[in-house]
Design an enzyme around this catalytic site. Structure first.
Site, PDB file in Angstrom:
ATOM      1  CE1 TYR A 161      -4.593   0.442   0.851  1.00  0.00           C
ATOM      2  CE2 TYR A 161      -3.615   2.583   1.256  1.00  0.00           C
ATOM      3  CZ  TYR A 161      -4.721   1.805   1.015  1.00  0.00           C
ATOM      4  OH  TYR A 161      -5.956   2.390   0.949  1.00  0.00           O
ATOM      5  CE  LYS A 232      -3.528 -16.042   0.940  1.00  0.00           C
ATOM      6  NZ  LYS A 232      -4.667 -16.954   1.024  1.00  0.00           N
ATOM      7  CG  ASP A 280      -7.711 -17.001   2.161  1.00  0.00           C
ATOM      8  OD1 ASP A 280      -7.247 -17.078   3.315  1.00  0.00           O
ATOM      9  OD2 ASP A 280      -7.350 -17.760   1.244  1.00  0.00           O
ATOM     10  CG  ASP A 304      -8.142  -0.175   1.691  1.00  0.00           C
ATOM     11  OD1 ASP A 304      -9.149   0.410   2.139  1.00  0.00           O
ATOM     12  OD2 ASP A 304      -7.669   0.063   0.566  1.00  0.00           O
TER      13      ASP A 304
HETATM   14  O1  LIG Z   1      -6.059   6.884  -0.453  1.00  0.00           O
HETATM   15  C1  LIG Z   1      -7.016   6.480  -1.097  1.00  0.00           C
HETATM   16  O2  LIG Z   1      -7.428   7.041  -2.110  1.00  0.00           O
HETATM   17  C2  LIG Z   1      -7.764   5.259  -0.648  1.00  0.00           C
HETATM   18  C3  LIG Z   1      -7.580   4.991   0.810  1.00  0.00           C
HETATM   19  C4  LIG Z   1      -8.482   3.967   1.345  1.00  0.00           C
HETATM   20  O3  LIG Z   1      -9.246   3.309   0.676  1.00  0.00           O
HETATM   21  C5  LIG Z   1      -8.474   3.740   2.783  1.00  0.00           C
HETATM   22  O4  LIG Z   1      -7.575   4.198   3.471  1.00  0.00           O
HETATM   23  O5  LIG Z   1      -9.369   3.045   3.276  1.00  0.00           O
HETATM   24 MG   LIG Z   2     -10.420   1.921   1.835  1.00  0.00          MG
END
Ligand SMILES: O=C(O)CCC(=O)C(=O)O
Ligand SMILES: [Mg+2]
Ligand SMILES: NC(=O)C1=CN([C@@H]2O[C@H](COP(=O)(O)OP(=O)(O)OC[C@H]3O[C@@H](n4cnc5c(N)ncnc54)[C@H](OP(=O)(O)O)[C@@H]3O)[C@@H](O)[C@H]2O)C=CC1
Length: 413
Positions: A161, A232, A280, A304
Protein backbone atom coordinates in the site's frame (compact mmCIF):
# COMPACT_ATOMS: atom_id res chain seq x y z
CA UNK A 1 4.53 29.64 -1.43
CA UNK A 2 1.99 32.12 -0.11
CA UNK A 3 0.53 30.90 3.19
CA UNK A 4 -3.23 30.38 2.93
CA UNK A 5 -4.12 29.05 6.34
CA UNK A 6 -5.86 31.60 8.54
CA UNK A 7 -5.29 30.89 12.21
CA UNK A 8 -8.41 31.78 14.24
CA UNK A 9 -7.84 34.83 16.44
CA UNK A 10 -9.53 33.08 19.34
CA UNK A 11 -8.41 29.68 20.47
CA UNK A 12 -5.34 27.77 21.57
CA UNK A 13 -3.35 24.78 20.48
CA UNK A 14 -3.79 21.34 21.99
CA UNK A 15 -0.42 20.24 23.37
CA UNK A 16 1.07 16.85 24.16
CA UNK A 17 2.71 15.82 27.44
CA UNK A 18 5.83 13.61 27.56
CA UNK A 19 3.58 10.63 28.38
CA UNK A 20 1.53 11.45 25.23
CA UNK A 21 -1.54 12.58 27.16
CA UNK A 22 -3.16 15.75 25.80
CA UNK A 23 -3.69 19.20 27.28
CA UNK A 24 -6.93 20.32 25.70
CA UNK A 25 -7.86 23.98 26.21
CA UNK A 26 -11.54 25.01 26.32
CA UNK A 27 -11.19 26.68 22.92
CA UNK A 28 -8.94 24.30 20.96
CA UNK A 29 -8.02 25.13 17.38
CA UNK A 30 -8.92 22.08 15.29
CA UNK A 31 -7.66 22.00 11.70
CA UNK A 32 -9.97 20.41 9.14
CA UNK A 33 -9.61 19.43 5.48
CA UNK A 34 -12.93 19.75 3.67
CA UNK A 35 -12.09 16.95 1.22
CA UNK A 36 -12.82 16.33 -2.45
CA UNK A 37 -16.07 15.07 -3.95
CA UNK A 38 -18.71 14.67 -1.26
CA UNK A 39 -16.38 16.34 1.26
CA UNK A 40 -18.20 19.52 0.34
CA UNK A 41 -21.45 17.93 1.60
CA UNK A 42 -20.40 15.98 4.65
CA UNK A 43 -17.75 18.24 6.21
CA UNK A 44 -20.04 21.22 6.93
CA UNK A 45 -22.63 18.83 8.38
CA UNK A 46 -19.99 17.23 10.60
CA UNK A 47 -18.89 20.65 11.90
CA UNK A 48 -22.46 21.69 12.61
CA UNK A 49 -23.22 18.48 14.50
CA UNK A 50 -20.01 18.77 16.54
CA UNK A 51 -20.67 22.42 17.40
CA UNK A 52 -24.20 21.56 18.51
CA UNK A 53 -23.00 18.66 20.68
CA UNK A 54 -20.25 20.72 22.30
CA UNK A 55 -22.62 23.63 22.91
CA UNK A 56 -25.24 21.36 24.43
CA UNK A 57 -22.72 19.48 26.57
CA UNK A 58 -20.80 22.48 27.91
CA UNK A 59 -23.19 25.43 27.53
CA UNK A 60 -20.65 27.79 25.98
CA UNK A 61 -17.80 26.94 28.38
CA UNK A 62 -16.11 25.03 25.59
CA UNK A 63 -16.11 25.54 21.82
CA UNK A 64 -14.02 24.30 18.91
CA UNK A 65 -12.24 26.95 16.84
CA UNK A 66 -12.21 25.40 13.38
CA UNK A 67 -9.23 26.18 11.14
CA UNK A 68 -9.43 25.17 7.50
CA UNK A 69 -6.30 23.59 6.05
CA UNK A 70 -6.09 22.48 2.46
CA UNK A 71 -5.35 19.32 0.48
CA UNK A 72 -6.51 17.81 -2.80
CA UNK A 73 -8.40 19.76 -5.41
CA UNK A 74 -9.08 22.74 -3.16
CA UNK A 75 -5.36 23.08 -2.39
CA UNK A 76 -4.45 22.78 -6.03
CA UNK A 77 -6.90 25.52 -6.88
CA UNK A 78 -5.82 27.81 -4.05
CA UNK A 79 -2.04 27.40 -4.12
CA UNK A 80 -1.61 26.71 -7.85
CA UNK A 81 1.52 25.11 -9.32
CA UNK A 82 0.28 21.53 -9.06
CA UNK A 83 0.16 21.74 -5.26
CA UNK A 84 -1.98 18.95 -3.83
CA UNK A 85 -0.61 18.70 -0.32
CA UNK A 86 0.94 22.01 0.83
CA UNK A 87 3.71 21.83 3.40
CA UNK A 88 1.81 24.16 5.70
CA UNK A 89 -1.08 21.66 5.78
CA UNK A 90 1.17 18.87 7.02
CA UNK A 91 2.86 21.28 9.46
CA UNK A 92 -0.50 22.46 10.85
CA UNK A 93 -1.76 18.89 11.35
CA UNK A 94 1.42 18.15 13.29
CA UNK A 95 1.48 21.39 15.26
CA UNK A 96 -2.20 21.41 16.26
CA UNK A 97 -2.05 17.69 17.20
CA UNK A 98 -5.73 16.78 16.54
CA UNK A 99 -7.39 17.29 13.15
CA UNK A 100 -10.12 15.87 10.95
CA UNK A 101 -10.35 15.40 7.21
CA UNK A 102 -12.85 14.66 4.48
CA UNK A 103 -11.98 12.16 1.73
CA UNK A 104 -9.38 12.96 -0.94
CA UNK A 105 -9.36 11.71 -4.53
CA UNK A 106 -6.67 9.35 -5.77
CA UNK A 107 -6.72 8.79 -9.52
CA UNK A 108 -6.40 5.18 -10.74
CA UNK A 109 -3.55 3.96 -13.00
CA UNK A 110 -1.57 7.21 -13.03
CA UNK A 111 -1.60 10.78 -11.79
CA UNK A 112 -0.79 11.79 -8.23
CA UNK A 113 -0.18 9.20 -5.54
CA UNK A 114 -2.65 9.00 -2.67
CA UNK A 115 -2.67 12.15 -0.54
CA UNK A 116 -4.31 10.10 2.19
CA UNK A 117 -1.39 7.69 2.24
CA UNK A 118 1.06 10.61 2.01
CA UNK A 119 -0.48 12.27 5.09
CA UNK A 120 -0.25 9.01 7.03
CA UNK A 121 3.38 8.54 6.07
CA UNK A 122 4.51 12.16 6.53
CA UNK A 123 2.91 12.37 9.97
CA UNK A 124 3.83 8.76 10.84
CA UNK A 125 0.18 8.01 11.63
CA UNK A 126 0.94 4.34 11.94
CA UNK A 127 -2.39 3.19 13.41
CA UNK A 128 -5.53 3.26 11.30
CA UNK A 129 -8.17 2.66 13.95
CA UNK A 130 -11.59 1.69 12.62
CA UNK A 131 -14.22 0.57 15.12
CA UNK A 132 -17.12 -1.38 13.62
CA UNK A 133 -20.31 -1.51 15.69
CA UNK A 134 -23.99 -1.86 14.99
CA UNK A 135 -26.60 0.87 15.51
CA UNK A 136 -30.07 -0.55 16.13
CA UNK A 137 -32.36 -0.03 13.16
CA UNK A 138 -29.61 0.21 10.51
CA UNK A 139 -30.30 -2.06 7.53
CA UNK A 140 -27.82 -4.91 7.17
CA UNK A 141 -27.31 -7.81 4.74
CA UNK A 142 -26.56 -10.20 7.64
CA UNK A 143 -29.12 -11.80 9.94
CA UNK A 144 -27.58 -10.78 13.26
CA UNK A 145 -25.58 -7.60 12.68
CA UNK A 146 -25.53 -6.88 16.42
CA UNK A 147 -22.96 -9.68 16.70
CA UNK A 148 -20.47 -7.53 14.77
CA UNK A 149 -18.45 -5.56 17.31
CA UNK A 150 -14.84 -5.30 16.21
CA UNK A 151 -12.08 -2.73 16.36
CA UNK A 152 -9.65 -2.80 13.47
CA UNK A 153 -6.03 -1.79 14.03
CA UNK A 154 -4.66 -1.49 10.52
CA UNK A 155 -0.96 -0.81 9.97
CA UNK A 156 -0.99 2.49 8.11
CA UNK A 157 2.50 3.24 6.77
CA UNK A 158 3.96 0.09 5.19
CA UNK A 159 3.04 -2.82 2.92
CA UNK A 160 2.36 -2.90 -0.80
CA UNK A 161 0.00 0.00 0.00
CA UNK A 162 2.98 2.33 0.53
CA UNK A 163 3.12 2.75 -3.24
CA UNK A 164 6.63 1.63 -4.17
CA UNK A 165 6.08 0.43 -7.71
CA UNK A 166 7.31 0.87 -11.25
CA UNK A 167 5.28 1.12 -14.41
CA UNK A 168 5.39 -1.51 -17.13
CA UNK A 169 7.87 -0.61 -19.88
CA UNK A 170 9.69 2.08 -17.86
CA UNK A 171 13.47 2.20 -17.59
CA UNK A 172 13.06 1.82 -13.86
CA UNK A 173 11.06 -1.41 -14.09
CA UNK A 174 13.64 -2.85 -16.49
CA UNK A 175 16.36 -2.08 -13.96
CA UNK A 176 14.39 -3.73 -11.16
CA UNK A 177 13.68 -6.83 -13.28
CA UNK A 178 17.34 -7.02 -14.32
CA UNK A 179 18.35 -6.79 -10.67
CA UNK A 180 15.88 -9.50 -9.66
CA UNK A 181 17.12 -11.71 -12.50
CA UNK A 182 20.86 -11.13 -12.38
CA UNK A 183 21.55 -10.36 -8.72
CA UNK A 184 18.77 -12.18 -6.89
CA UNK A 185 18.25 -15.14 -9.23
CA UNK A 186 14.45 -14.90 -9.05
CA UNK A 187 13.78 -13.62 -12.59
CA UNK A 188 12.22 -16.97 -13.46
CA UNK A 189 9.38 -16.22 -11.07
CA UNK A 190 8.33 -13.23 -13.14
CA UNK A 191 5.96 -14.80 -15.61
CA UNK A 192 6.03 -12.08 -18.30
CA UNK A 193 9.16 -9.96 -17.67
CA UNK A 194 8.75 -7.78 -20.77
CA UNK A 195 5.29 -6.62 -19.78
CA UNK A 196 5.44 -6.63 -16.01
CA UNK A 197 4.96 -3.75 -13.64
CA UNK A 198 6.59 -4.34 -10.26
CA UNK A 199 5.46 -3.42 -6.75
CA UNK A 200 7.38 -3.78 -3.50
CA UNK A 201 5.94 -4.80 -0.14
CA UNK A 202 8.00 -3.52 2.80
CA UNK A 203 6.86 -4.96 6.14
CA UNK A 204 9.14 -4.41 9.12
CA UNK A 205 9.29 -5.94 12.58
CA UNK A 206 9.40 -2.45 14.07
CA UNK A 207 6.33 -1.29 12.14
CA UNK A 208 4.40 -4.47 12.89
CA UNK A 209 5.28 -4.47 16.58
CA UNK A 210 4.24 -0.89 17.24
CA UNK A 211 0.85 -1.53 15.61
CA UNK A 212 0.26 -4.84 17.39
CA UNK A 213 1.41 -3.32 20.71
CA UNK A 214 -1.32 -0.65 20.35
CA UNK A 215 -3.94 -3.29 19.55
CA UNK A 216 -3.06 -5.42 22.59
CA UNK A 217 -2.89 -2.35 24.84
CA UNK A 218 -6.33 -1.28 23.56
CA UNK A 219 -7.76 -4.76 24.25
CA UNK A 220 -6.40 -4.66 27.81
CA UNK A 221 -7.58 -1.09 28.51
CA UNK A 222 -11.04 -1.73 27.10
CA UNK A 223 -11.72 -5.18 28.54
CA UNK A 224 -11.90 -6.90 25.14
CA UNK A 225 -11.84 -10.65 24.71
CA UNK A 226 -9.27 -11.28 21.99
CA UNK A 227 -6.79 -9.82 19.52
CA UNK A 228 -6.66 -11.54 16.14
CA UNK A 229 -3.65 -11.12 13.85
CA UNK A 230 -5.01 -11.26 10.29
CA UNK A 231 -2.37 -12.09 7.67
CA UNK A 232 -1.60 -14.05 4.53
CA UNK A 233 1.57 -15.54 5.96
CA UNK A 234 1.15 -18.90 4.25
CA UNK A 235 1.90 -17.24 0.91
CA UNK A 236 3.90 -14.11 1.86
CA UNK A 237 6.01 -15.88 4.44
CA UNK A 238 8.44 -13.16 5.44
CA UNK A 239 6.18 -10.10 5.21
CA UNK A 240 2.72 -11.24 6.32
CA UNK A 241 4.17 -14.31 8.03
CA UNK A 242 6.61 -12.00 9.80
CA UNK A 243 3.70 -9.89 11.05
CA UNK A 244 2.15 -12.98 12.65
CA UNK A 245 5.41 -14.25 14.13
CA UNK A 246 6.45 -10.86 15.52
CA UNK A 247 2.96 -10.39 16.93
CA UNK A 248 3.04 -13.60 18.99
CA UNK A 249 6.62 -12.90 20.09
CA UNK A 250 5.65 -9.40 21.21
CA UNK A 251 2.62 -10.69 23.10
CA UNK A 252 4.86 -13.12 25.01
CA UNK A 253 7.75 -10.72 25.60
CA UNK A 254 5.90 -7.54 26.54
CA UNK A 255 2.53 -8.76 27.79
CA UNK A 256 3.36 -12.13 29.39
CA UNK A 257 1.26 -14.19 26.94
CA UNK A 258 1.57 -17.99 27.21
CA UNK A 259 0.73 -20.53 24.50
CA UNK A 260 -2.69 -22.20 24.71
CA UNK A 261 -1.99 -25.94 24.43
CA UNK A 262 0.51 -26.47 21.65
CA UNK A 263 0.04 -22.91 20.42
CA UNK A 264 0.33 -20.84 18.33
CA UNK A 265 -2.69 -19.19 20.00
CA UNK A 266 -1.78 -17.51 23.26
CA UNK A 267 -3.43 -16.12 26.34
CA UNK A 268 -2.53 -13.01 28.35
CA UNK A 269 -2.50 -13.30 32.17
CA UNK A 270 -5.91 -11.52 32.23
CA UNK A 271 -7.43 -14.08 29.83
CA UNK A 272 -7.31 -12.09 26.59
CA UNK A 273 -6.67 -14.52 23.74
CA UNK A 274 -4.09 -13.66 21.07
CA UNK A 275 -4.87 -15.63 17.93
CA UNK A 276 -4.31 -15.45 14.19
CA UNK A 277 -6.24 -16.25 11.07
CA UNK A 278 -5.38 -16.23 7.40
CA UNK A 279 -6.97 -13.26 5.63
CA UNK A 280 -9.17 -15.11 3.10
CA UNK A 281 -10.62 -17.40 5.76
CA UNK A 282 -11.15 -14.36 7.95
CA UNK A 283 -13.33 -12.72 5.31
CA UNK A 284 -15.72 -15.64 5.36
CA UNK A 285 -15.64 -16.05 9.13
CA UNK A 286 -16.69 -12.46 9.78
CA UNK A 287 -19.86 -13.28 7.87
CA UNK A 288 -20.46 -16.68 9.46
CA UNK A 289 -19.14 -16.23 13.02
CA UNK A 290 -18.53 -12.53 13.69
CA UNK A 291 -18.98 -12.96 17.44
CA UNK A 292 -15.65 -14.82 17.56
CA UNK A 293 -13.70 -11.72 16.56
CA UNK A 294 -13.02 -8.65 18.61
CA UNK A 295 -9.84 -6.55 18.24
CA UNK A 296 -8.21 -7.08 14.85
CA UNK A 297 -4.56 -6.27 14.07
CA UNK A 298 -3.60 -6.48 10.43
CA UNK A 299 -1.43 -5.15 7.64
CA UNK A 300 -2.25 -2.14 5.52
CA UNK A 301 -3.88 -3.66 2.44
CA UNK A 302 -5.74 -6.38 4.35
CA UNK A 303 -7.00 -3.66 6.68
CA UNK A 304 -8.31 -1.63 3.76
CA UNK A 305 -10.35 -4.56 2.44
CA UNK A 306 -11.49 -5.67 5.89
CA UNK A 307 -12.64 -2.14 6.81
CA UNK A 308 -15.12 -1.91 3.95
CA UNK A 309 -16.24 -5.55 4.27
CA UNK A 310 -16.99 -5.20 7.97
CA UNK A 311 -18.63 -1.81 7.46
CA UNK A 312 -21.03 -3.45 5.00
CA UNK A 313 -22.22 -5.85 7.71
CA UNK A 314 -23.39 -2.97 9.88
CA UNK A 315 -24.91 -0.71 7.25
CA UNK A 316 -22.15 0.27 4.85
CA UNK A 317 -19.32 2.74 4.55
CA UNK A 318 -21.73 5.65 4.97
CA UNK A 319 -21.52 5.00 8.70
CA UNK A 320 -17.93 3.78 9.14
CA UNK A 321 -15.64 6.08 11.13
CA UNK A 322 -11.90 6.06 11.64
CA UNK A 323 -8.77 7.65 13.02
CA UNK A 324 -5.15 7.80 11.91
CA UNK A 325 -2.88 7.93 14.94
CA UNK A 326 0.77 8.34 15.80
CA UNK A 327 1.87 8.40 19.42
CA UNK A 328 1.06 12.11 19.56
CA UNK A 329 -0.75 13.28 16.41
CA UNK A 330 -4.30 12.22 15.48
CA UNK A 331 -6.13 12.81 12.21
CA UNK A 332 -9.70 11.54 12.06
CA UNK A 333 -11.35 10.52 8.79
CA UNK A 334 -14.19 8.47 7.36
CA UNK A 335 -13.53 4.99 5.97
CA UNK A 336 -15.17 5.84 2.65
CA UNK A 337 -13.86 7.92 -0.24
CA UNK A 338 -15.11 10.89 -2.24
CA UNK A 339 -18.11 9.11 -3.89
CA UNK A 340 -17.74 11.57 -6.80
CA UNK A 341 -21.08 10.80 -8.50
CA UNK A 342 -22.88 12.28 -5.49
CA UNK A 343 -20.61 15.30 -4.96
CA UNK A 344 -22.37 18.58 -4.19
CA UNK A 345 -25.84 16.99 -4.20
CA UNK A 346 -26.46 17.13 -0.43
CA UNK A 347 -27.25 13.45 -0.77
CA UNK A 348 -24.81 11.07 0.95
CA UNK A 349 -24.72 9.87 4.53
CA UNK A 350 -22.61 12.18 6.71
CA UNK A 351 -22.61 9.51 9.45
CA UNK A 352 -19.11 8.24 8.82
CA UNK A 353 -17.47 11.65 9.23
CA UNK A 354 -19.79 12.59 12.11
CA UNK A 355 -18.81 9.39 13.94
CA UNK A 356 -15.14 10.10 13.15
CA UNK A 357 -15.68 13.44 14.91
CA UNK A 358 -17.29 11.57 17.78
CA UNK A 359 -14.06 9.54 18.08
CA UNK A 360 -12.14 12.82 17.96
CA UNK A 361 -14.13 14.31 20.84
CA UNK A 362 -13.59 11.17 22.91
CA UNK A 363 -9.85 11.31 22.10
CA UNK A 364 -9.86 14.91 23.42
CA UNK A 365 -11.60 13.79 26.60
CA UNK A 366 -14.83 15.61 25.68
CA UNK A 367 -16.89 12.50 26.37
CA UNK A 368 -20.15 14.31 27.19
CA UNK A 369 -20.22 15.84 23.70
CA UNK A 370 -19.22 12.50 22.14
CA UNK A 371 -22.04 10.75 24.01
CA UNK A 372 -24.51 13.30 22.66
CA UNK A 373 -23.45 12.51 19.11
CA UNK A 374 -24.08 8.80 19.69
CA UNK A 375 -27.47 9.62 21.25
CA UNK A 376 -28.32 11.89 18.31
CA UNK A 377 -27.25 9.24 15.79
CA UNK A 378 -29.32 6.53 17.49
CA UNK A 379 -32.32 8.87 17.64
CA UNK A 380 -32.02 9.94 14.01
CA UNK A 381 -31.80 6.34 12.78
CA UNK A 382 -34.62 5.29 15.12
CA UNK A 383 -36.85 8.01 13.64
CA UNK A 384 -36.50 6.30 10.26
CA UNK A 385 -35.60 9.53 8.43
CA UNK A 386 -32.33 8.50 6.82
CA UNK A 387 -30.11 9.11 3.79
CA UNK A 388 -30.50 7.13 0.56
CA UNK A 389 -28.07 4.36 1.51
CA UNK A 390 -30.18 3.29 4.47
CA UNK A 391 -33.54 4.30 2.99
CA UNK A 392 -33.16 1.95 0.02
CA UNK A 393 -32.85 -1.00 2.42
CA UNK A 394 -35.31 0.10 5.12
CA UNK A 395 -38.95 -0.53 4.27
CA UNK A 396 -41.07 2.39 5.45
CA UNK A 397 -38.15 4.79 5.95
CA UNK A 398 -38.24 8.34 4.66
CA UNK A 399 -35.25 9.42 2.59
CA UNK A 400 -33.74 12.72 3.67
CA UNK A 401 -30.75 14.75 2.48
CA UNK A 402 -27.26 14.76 3.96
CA UNK A 403 -27.89 18.05 5.75
CA UNK A 404 -31.37 17.00 6.96
CA UNK A 405 -29.92 13.84 8.47
CA UNK A 406 -27.30 15.98 10.23
CA UNK A 407 -30.07 18.20 11.58
CA UNK A 408 -31.96 15.13 12.74
CA UNK A 409 -28.86 14.00 14.69
CA UNK A 410 -28.81 17.42 16.36
CA UNK A 411 -32.55 17.29 17.08
CA UNK A 412 -32.15 13.91 18.78
CA UNK A 413 -29.23 14.85 21.07
O1 LIG B 1 -6.06 6.88 -0.45
C1 LIG B 1 -7.02 6.48 -1.10
O2 LIG B 1 -7.43 7.04 -2.11
C2 LIG B 1 -7.76 5.26 -0.65
C3 LIG B 1 -7.58 4.99 0.81
C4 LIG B 1 -8.48 3.97 1.34
O3 LIG B 1 -9.25 3.31 0.68
C5 LIG B 1 -8.47 3.74 2.78
O4 LIG B 1 -7.57 4.20 3.47
O5 LIG B 1 -9.37 3.04 3.28
MG1 LIG C 1 -10.42 1.92 1.84
N1 LIG D 1 -9.51 8.16 2.97
C1 LIG D 1 -9.88 8.65 1.82
O1 LIG D 1 -9.82 9.84 1.59
C2 LIG D 1 -10.35 7.70 0.77
C3 LIG D 1 -10.35 8.12 -0.53
N2 LIG D 1 -10.81 7.30 -1.51
C4 LIG D 1 -10.84 7.85 -2.88
O2 LIG D 1 -12.19 8.18 -3.18
C5 LIG D 1 -12.40 8.07 -4.59
C6 LIG D 1 -13.64 7.27 -4.90
O3 LIG D 1 -13.41 5.93 -4.49
P1 LIG D 1 -14.48 4.75 -4.54
O4 LIG D 1 -13.74 3.51 -4.71
O5 LIG D 1 -15.57 5.10 -5.48
O6 LIG D 1 -15.04 4.64 -3.06
P2 LIG D 1 -16.04 5.54 -2.24
O7 LIG D 1 -15.89 5.13 -0.83
O8 LIG D 1 -15.85 6.99 -2.54
O9 LIG D 1 -17.50 5.16 -2.79
C7 LIG D 1 -17.90 3.84 -3.05
C8 LIG D 1 -19.38 3.70 -2.80
O10 LIG D 1 -19.60 3.69 -1.40
C9 LIG D 1 -20.81 4.33 -1.09
N3 LIG D 1 -20.52 5.54 -0.29
C10 LIG D 1 -19.37 6.24 -0.20
N4 LIG D 1 -19.51 7.28 0.63
C11 LIG D 1 -20.76 7.22 1.10
C12 LIG D 1 -21.52 8.01 2.01
N5 LIG D 1 -20.98 9.08 2.62
N6 LIG D 1 -22.80 7.67 2.24
C13 LIG D 1 -23.36 6.61 1.65
N7 LIG D 1 -22.70 5.82 0.79
C14 LIG D 1 -21.41 6.12 0.52
C15 LIG D 1 -21.47 4.68 -2.42
O11 LIG D 1 -22.21 3.52 -2.77
P3 LIG D 1 -23.43 3.45 -3.83
O12 LIG D 1 -22.84 3.62 -5.18
O13 LIG D 1 -23.96 2.09 -3.59
O14 LIG D 1 -24.41 4.53 -3.49
C16 LIG D 1 -20.25 4.85 -3.30
O15 LIG D 1 -20.52 4.74 -4.66
C17 LIG D 1 -11.11 7.45 -5.17
O16 LIG D 1 -10.34 8.49 -5.70
C18 LIG D 1 -10.45 6.86 -3.95
O17 LIG D 1 -9.08 6.76 -4.10
C19 LIG D 1 -11.32 6.05 -1.24
C20 LIG D 1 -11.35 5.60 0.05
C21 LIG D 1 -10.82 6.36 1.15
Amino acid sequence: MTPRIQVPAQGERITVNPDFSLNVPDRPIIPFIEGDGTGVDITPVMKKVVDAAVSKAYGGRRAIQWMEIYAGEKANHLYGGDTWLPEETVAAAREYVVSIKGPLTTPTSGGIRSLNVALRQLLDLYVCLRPVRYFRGVPSPVKEPEKVDMVIFRENTEDIYAGIEWEMGSDAVRKVIAFLTNEMGVGGKIRFPETSAIGIKPVSREGSERLIRKAIRYAIDNGRKSVTLVHKGNIMKFTEGGFKKWGYELAAREFGAKPIGEGPWMELPNGIVIKDVIADAFLQQILLRPEEYDVIATLNLNGDYISDALAAEVGGIGIAPGANLSDSVAMFEATHGTAPKYAGKDYVNPGSLVLSAEMMLRHMGWTEAADLIIKGMEGAIGAGRVTYDFARLMPGATQVSCSAFGQSIIDHM
